[in-house]
Enzyme design. Structure first.
Site, mmCIF file in Angstrom:
data_model
loop_
_atom_site.group_PDB
_atom_site.id
_atom_site.type_symbol
_atom_site.label_atom_id
_atom_site.label_comp_id
_atom_site.label_asym_id
_atom_site.label_seq_id
_atom_site.Cartn_x
_atom_site.Cartn_y
_atom_site.Cartn_z
ATOM 1 N N LYS A 1 5.611 -2.429 7.752
ATOM 2 C CA LYS A 1 6.585 -1.473 7.180
ATOM 3 C C LYS A 1 7.797 -2.626 7.292
ATOM 4 C CE LYS A 1 9.438 2.402 7.849
ATOM 5 N NZ LYS A 1 9.493 3.836 8.675
ATOM 6 N N SER B 1 13.114 3.585 2.379
ATOM 7 C CA SER B 1 13.788 2.614 3.302
ATOM 8 C C SER B 1 12.906 1.182 3.074
ATOM 9 C CB SER B 1 13.558 3.176 4.637
ATOM 10 O OG SER B 1 12.062 3.209 4.944
ATOM 11 N N GLY B 2 11.958 1.024 2.341
ATOM 12 C CA GLY B 2 11.184 -0.176 2.156
ATOM 13 C C GLY B 2 9.696 -0.109 1.673
ATOM 14 N N LYS B 3 8.878 -1.000 2.059
ATOM 15 C CA LYS B 3 7.627 -1.191 1.467
ATOM 16 C C LYS B 3 6.854 -1.125 2.653
ATOM 17 C CE LYS B 3 8.470 -3.037 -2.745
ATOM 18 N NZ LYS B 3 8.175 -4.205 -3.920
ATOM 19 N N VAL B 4 5.675 -0.888 2.571
ATOM 20 C CA VAL B 4 4.344 -0.780 3.660
ATOM 21 C C VAL B 4 3.268 -1.764 3.078
ATOM 22 C CG1 VAL B 4 2.689 0.291 5.025
ATOM 23 C CG2 VAL B 4 4.991 1.285 4.551
ATOM 24 N N ASP C 1 11.100 14.447 10.382
ATOM 25 C CA ASP C 1 10.418 14.248 9.039
ATOM 26 C C ASP C 1 8.767 14.339 9.086
ATOM 27 O OD1 ASP C 1 10.267 13.777 6.223
ATOM 28 O OD2 ASP C 1 10.364 11.710 6.681
ATOM 29 N N ILE D 1 0.799 -1.199 0.085
ATOM 30 C CA ILE D 1 0.036 0.215 -0.005
ATOM 31 C C ILE D 1 0.961 1.130 -0.065
ATOM 32 C CG2 ILE D 1 -2.041 -1.202 1.194
ATOM 33 C CD1 ILE D 1 -1.073 0.013 3.856
ATOM 34 N N GLY D 2 2.192 1.106 -0.004
ATOM 35 C CA GLY D 2 3.077 2.342 0.001
ATOM 36 C C GLY D 2 4.634 1.816 0.150
ATOM 37 N N GLY E 1 8.838 3.470 -0.143
ATOM 38 C CA GLY E 1 9.633 4.526 0.256
ATOM 39 C C GLY E 1 11.160 4.209 0.117
#
Length: 988
Positions: free
Chosen positions: A706, A689-692, A810, A684-685, A687
């Site tokens: 995450k 650093s990785g995926k969600v 952030d 679902i997302g 970035g």
């Protein structure tokens, strides 16, 4: 002939009204700049003079150009040197644009200039040596650029200079002593430059006309020069955020005009000068976070004093009675000292006191009767002192109170009825005193109450049903009292309740039916009471319960099998009257201590139950049952063995590498259930650093996972360290945090090279994704306002209530997640930083953390971070909510959101800033919130609001009793740019 004349009259020749030479020069200026918003559209050749052009002012009798003000025009390009050809030009302002490159060396050809304002641009390189060659120059304003190197020695040659503002650049040499030669100087601002460690030049004491001196965050060391006593015209002095040491010189008492002294966040020591009482004009004195000793001088607390901040020092003695003389005192913060004695009895009588914090001292005596005499007291924090007596009845009428903390004192007697029901109180902390009496039914009026902490007192009587009407209640801690009666049935209505601790009282009756409605309950402690009846199986339906202690009561019946749905860090049912067999999940040796002292409990745990003799028939039945059970086990084991062998080549590695599993709340799932669902269709997302992933569990609930992917062997060690740090940082932060506006981390685990963080699932996704998608119109203003307030309260908790404080680093709309009711949670703590304390000096980072459009200017070029960086980023989020635009947008040109908002606000009005999808009936409230966002994004960190102040202003902006910032009901767009730091510093 007549026809020729007529044609000339109707068709005048183009040169009949030719543009003069000054206009031609200005057209050259326009040609040299990029004008994405067409702000210079009125500049054209059809006019004979440029006097009616946008940004141009002329001397009326001669029509000569005297002033060029193009501030906030979103212009891009180098400094237009053609301006210097205007012979009568007195003032140039190109503030808040994108003027780039370096300043030309021959800028001194602007020979008649009195004001040059190039602040908040993108200028680089060295400061021109020739600037002092402009003989008439009075105001040189270059703050908020990227100038580097040193301040030229030639700057000591200015003849008429009154204002020199170089704040917020990259100047990295030292402050030159030659500046002490500019005898005409009235304002000197060099704050927030990364100067080399150096002393304050004593020669600055020669500037006897100086009124403003700002040297905050300049890497200054050593002592404050005694020569500064000669600055008799000085009104504002700011040496904060440095490494100054030694004592405050006694010569400071000679500053006859001083109104504000900022010395916080240094290493100053010794006693405060006794003759500071001579500072009769002093309004604000802040020397917090130093190493000052001795007593508070009597004379320091003068007639004009508005704010006194001396917290985090080593001060002793009493608080002088003279503090009550001031008729303007609003803020008194003395926490973390060694002060003693009573508070002055007349404190608050003469002044509109708003905030009082004297915690962690040795104060004694009673609370002054008139602390809230002016009706403005918002915070009263007295924790960890030796105060005694009763709470004055007058505080029960103080409708402005929001935060009350009386923990760990010697208070006694009844709490006034009105005190229980104060409508704005969100934190009421009376724990560890000797209060008595009952909780008044008037508590139903405390509509804003989130935390009620009254443990370890002598309160008695029944808990009133009215507690169930406190819809915002998150925590109720009432252990160690003398409460009787039943647990109110109304408690099950508290949907946001996270912690309920009623242990060590004399409460009887049953646990209310419907406890499963408390879906947020994380801790339930009812130990050491007189509760009876059966334990409701509904408790097993609480989705986040992590702590359950029902020990030392009179519960009877069986242990509900539903409890094995829970995974608890604390589980205690000991010393009751439970009977029957244990649920299979708990019939294990490691749960033995959870059931001790229940004589009727049976199970297979050695020593838990008394041995019972069996009849022959019972024995035979037991043998037969055992045979069937054994046969069944053999069959099941065989099937499982075959299945595992079949899937071992796919799953063995993953399951074998689940090396670490840690939960922070109740979780009703296993690590393998999570690992098996990490498929691409569930992403679902993603970035850097990785995926969600969205994982739907077997019980129908959903969680967000995450996945921080591990680095490969060939990757650098620094990359591995950064990935590990992000994982460990997020675990460390969120594993301890308990707040309704911070996303919950259920658990974490390591599977091979991957690290998994399992969070509560937010069905409405992130604010950024929703606001800037086609569904953005669904977010009406009340929803956006609620999101802003929720997120602000979460950040305020990190900055002010966590020990030590936490800087997120952030903050952005994509890191604000929304639940099914659009309640906001602050998320993603992978780059968060524990800091020394709010207001402490900025800590240096090795790399920039944050996202484009949200990074505070000073953080981007100094890599120094404190809570002010978060506040800037949150201000950008507010501007997103108001405008509906992302932080970077092609419409902004080369500007960012902040500069675009300020420019558009000032030039075209607020209607061009507000998202047109919002209902205009909310315009006044939207304007108030917009102004808060502008204050948060001030270019200078010292001028930004604290998160606690942001929360307060947002509450006022959305409430019925709104404070007016000026006569028009809105803050002026004046706050879009920096004029005088002292005016804005009072808002922090």
């Amino acid at each position: 002939m007549f026809l020729v004349f007529l044609l000339l009259f109707l068709n005048p020749l183009p040169y009949a009204f030719a543009l003069n030479q000054e206009g031609l020069y200005l057209l050259q200026v326009r040609q040299s700049l990029s004008d994405p918003t067409n702000a210079l559209s009125s500049w054209n050749r059809r006019d004979d003079t440029p006097c009616n052009w946008q940004g141009i002012s002329c001397h009326s009798p001669t029509s000569r150009v005297q002033s060029v003000d193009l501030s906030d025009f979103q212009l891009v390009g180098p400094f237009p040197l053609f301006l210097c050809r205007l012979p009568y030009l007195r003032s140039i302002s190109l503030a808040n644009n994108s003027i780039n490159s370096s300043l030309p060396l021959d800028i001194s050809t602007c020979q008649n200039l009195t004001t040059l304002d190039l602040s908040q641009n993108l200028l680089v390189g060295s400061l021109p040596l020739s600037l002092p060659n402009i003989p008439t120059l009075e105001n040189l304003i270059l703050y908020g650029n990227n100038f580097s190197g040193e301040i030229p020695a030639t700057f000591g040659q200015f003849q008429r200079l009154r204002c020199l503002n170089l704040a917020g650049n990259l100047l990295d040499a030292t402050i030159p002593a030659i500046l002490g030669n500019i005898s005409t100087l009235k304002e000197l601002d060099l704050a927030y430059n990364p100067f080399s460690p150096s002393h304050i030049p004593s020669e600055l004491g020669n500037l006897t006309n100086l009124e403003q001196l700002f040297l905050a965050g300049c890497n200054l060391v050593g002592q404050i020069p005694s020569s500064f006593g000669r600055l008799v015209s000085l009104r504002n002095l700011d040496f904060s955020l440095n490494q100054l040491s030694g004592s405050i010189p006694s010569s400071i008492s000679q500053l006859k005009s001083i109104e504000q002294i900022e010395l916080y966040n240094n290493s100053l020591s010794g006693e405060l000068p006794l003759n500071m009482g001579n500072l009769t004009t002093l309004k604000r004195f802040d020397a917090a976070m130093n190493e000052l000793t001795g007593t508070i001088p009597t004379g320091l607390c003068g007639l004009q004093l508005e704010s006194l901040n001396l917290y985090n020092n080593r001060l002793e003695g009493t608080l002088p009675e003279s503090i009550t003389v001031s008729k303007k005192l609003q803020e008194l913060k003395l926490f973390n000292n060694k002060l003693s004695g009573p508070l002055p009895s007349q404190l608050g009588v003469n002044s509109p006191l708003q905030s009082l914090d004297v915690s962690y001292n040795q104060f004694s005596g009673e609370i002054p009767e008139n602390l809230c005499a002016k009706g403005q007291l918002g915070d009263i924090i007295l924790i960890f002192n030796s105060f005694s007596g009763e709470i004055p009845e007058s505080l029960g009428k103080c409708q402005s109170l929001g935060r009350v903390r009386f923990k760990h004192n010697r208070f006694s007697g009844r709490v006034p009825d009105g005190f229980w029901g104060l409508p704005r109180v969100f934190l009421l902390e009376l724990a560890e005193n000797s209060f008595s009496g009952e909780i008044s039914k008037s508590i139903s009026s405390a509509h804003n109450l989130s935390i009620l902490s009254i443990s370890n007192n002598r309160f008695s009587g029944s808990l009133p049903d009215e507690i169930g009407s406190l819809e915002t209640l998150v925590e109720m801690s009432a252990s160690g009292n003398e409460f009787t009666g039943h647990i109110p049935l109304s408690l099950v209505k508290l949907k946001q309740l996270v912690r309920l601790d009623l242990s060590e009282n004399e409460i009887d009756g049953r646990i209310p039916e419907g406890i499963k409605e408390c879906m947020s309950l994380n801790e339930l402690n009812l130990a050491n009471n007189r509760l009876s009846g059966s334990i409701p199986g509904d408790i097993g339906s609480l989705p986040v319960l992590n702590y359950l202690d029902l020990s030392s009561n009179s519960f009877s019946g069986k242990v509900p099998i539903e409890l094995q749905n829970l995974k608890l860090n604390v589980f205690n049912l000991s010393n009751n009257q439970l009977s029957g067999e244990l649920p299979p999940f708990y019939a294990k040796e490691n749960y033995k201590n959870s059931f001790l002292g229940n004589p009727g409990l049976c199970g297979d745990l050695e020593g838990l139950c008394p041995k019972i003799s069996r009849s022959k028939n019972q024995t035979n039945m037991w043998i037969l049952r055992s045979i069937f059970v054994l046969a069944g086990l053999v069959f099941v084991v065989g099937v499982v063995w075959f299945f595992m062998k079949y899937r071992s080549f796919k799953k063995n590695k993953k399951r074998a590498t689940v090396t670490k599993w840690r939960s922070f709340h109740k979780i009703g799932f296993s690590e393998y259930e999570i690992a098996d669902c990490l498929k691409e269709e569930n992403v679902i997302g993603s970035g850097g650093s990785g995926k969600v992933y969205k994982v739907v569990l077997s019980n129908g609930d959903a969680v967000a996972v995450k996945k921080l992917s591990g680095v490969k062997k060939e990757d650098s060690l620094s990359a591995a360290d950064m990935e590990r740090d992000e994982f460990e940082t997020e675990v460390e932060m969120l594993g301890k945090i308990r707040h309704k506006n911070i996303v919950r981390l259920w658990c974490c685990c390591i599977t091979g090279d991957d690290k998994l963080l399992v969070y509560e699932y937010m069905p409405n996704g992130s604010l950024g994704d929703l606001l800037h998608s086609s569904k953005g119109g669904l977010l009406d203003w009340p929803t956006r306002y609620k999101i802003a307030l929720d997120a602000a309260e979460g950040l305020s908790y990190l900055h002010h209530d966590c020990v030590p404080p936490i800087v997120h680093r952030d903050v952005k709309s994509n890191n604000i997640l929304l639940d099914h009711e659009f309640g906001a949670r602050v998320a993603d703590f992978g780059v968060a930083k524990i800091v020394k304390g709010v207001g402490k000096g900025a800590e240096s980072m090795s790399v920039i953390a944050g996202s484009c459009g949200y990074i505070a200017p000073e953080y981007a070029y100094t890599l120094r971070v404190n809570e002010k960086s978060d506040i800037y980023s949150f201000g950008v989020v507010i501007l997103e909510l108001v405008t509906g635009k992302p932080p970077t947008d092609p419409e902004f040109g080369e500007k960012d959101m902040v500069k675009w908002v300020c420019a558009t606000y000032n030039q075209k009005g607020v209607d061009q800033v507000i998202d047109p999808r919002l209902d205009s009936t909310y315009k006044e409230e939207i304007c108030r919130v917009l102004d808060i966002g502008i204050l948060c994004t001030d270019a200078l960190p010292i001028n930004r609001l604290s998160m606690r102040k942001v929360v307060k202003l947002l509450q006022e902006a959305g409430g019925e009793n709104k404070l007016k910032a000026n006569q028009d009901g809105n803050l002026s767009p004046y706050y879009c740019y920096y004029e005088e730091a002292s005016d804005q510093a009072s808002l922090v």
